[in-house]
Motif scaffolding. Structure first.
Motif, short mmCIF file in Angstrom:
data_model
loop_
_atom_site.label_atom_id
_atom_site.label_comp_id
_atom_site.label_asym_id
_atom_site.label_seq_id
_atom_site.Cartn_x
_atom_site.Cartn_y
_atom_site.Cartn_z
N LYS A 164 -35.48 12.65 9.32
CA LYS A 164 -36.50 12.05 10.46
C LYS A 164 -37.69 11.83 10.56
N LYS A 165 -38.08 11.74 8.79
CA LYS A 165 -39.55 11.91 8.82
C LYS A 165 -40.13 10.70 8.49
N TYR A 212 -37.13 5.73 8.90
CA TYR A 212 -36.57 7.47 8.03
C TYR A 212 -34.65 7.68 7.56
N LYS A 253 -31.97 4.93 8.83
CA LYS A 253 -32.63 4.00 10.53
C LYS A 253 -33.99 3.49 10.03
#
Length: 189
Positions: free
Chosen positions: A19-20, A15, A144
């Motif tokens: 943050k998807k 992501y 990340k």
């Protein structure tokens, strides 16, 4: 770094800043994963002043960390982090030039406005097989990712079976442990 040697598939979950969670799956194993995460792209700066060849006021917006002007003999050119911006088209009358930090690109009424203040750094993830890119995507930093092989769960998680596809889920041990501690603390009061 090489992932999934001797396995039948690799799953890369990743992501960006939104943050998807996204997922890329491949049977081309082993894979390597490379990321490009540039440092701070800076903040938005507003250059303003009167043009050398006329009386109009100008402004220019740019991202960076170190804005400046440099006198070129007839006027001042705009610089960001040591690189001249906008070519010679934006040349300010010495003494009329200002630079100020701004939160976003907010043009002043009456000025001729140009530039770009999208200061969000862009990260990239690349998945490679034998040195060849088989997948890549860019997005707003930070980035990340983690890689799992076949039907394994990532490090720091536990595999639980259930009746929905794919027949299991991976439960993050630390998160569950923290929640259990929180419940125990509430019950123990």
């Amino acid at each position: 770094m090489s992932y999934c040697n001797g396995k039948s598939k690799a799953i890369v979950e990743y992501y960006f800043g939104d943050k998807k969670l996204k997922r890329f799956e491949t049977d081309l194993v082993p894979i390597d994963v490379q990321t490009n995460e540039p440092g701070n792209s800076g903040v938005c700066w507003r250059f303003a002043g009167r043009g050398v060849n006329n009386s109009d006021n100008y402004e220019y917006f740019a991202c960076g960390t170190s804005p400046s002007y440099a006198f070129n003999g007839s006027g001042c050119n705009l610089y960001m982090d040591g690189v001249m911006l906008a070519g010679s088209g934006y040349e300010y009358l010495a003494g009329t030039n200002t630079v100020s930090r701004v939160d976003n690109m907010s043009p002043t009424s009456g000025y001729l406005t140009s530039g770009n203040c999208n200061c969000l750094a862009e990260c990239e993830i690349k998945v490679l097989k034998d040195g060849q890119i088989i997948f890549s995507e860019k997005g707003v930093c930070p980035l990340k990712f983690h890689v799992t092989c076949d039907d394994e769960c990532p490090e720091g998680s536990h595999k639980c079976t259930h009746n929905k596809y794919p027949g299991y889920c991976c439960v993050p041990c630390k998160e569950v442990g923290d929640k259990l501690k929180n419940i125990a603390n509430k019950v123990g009061r």
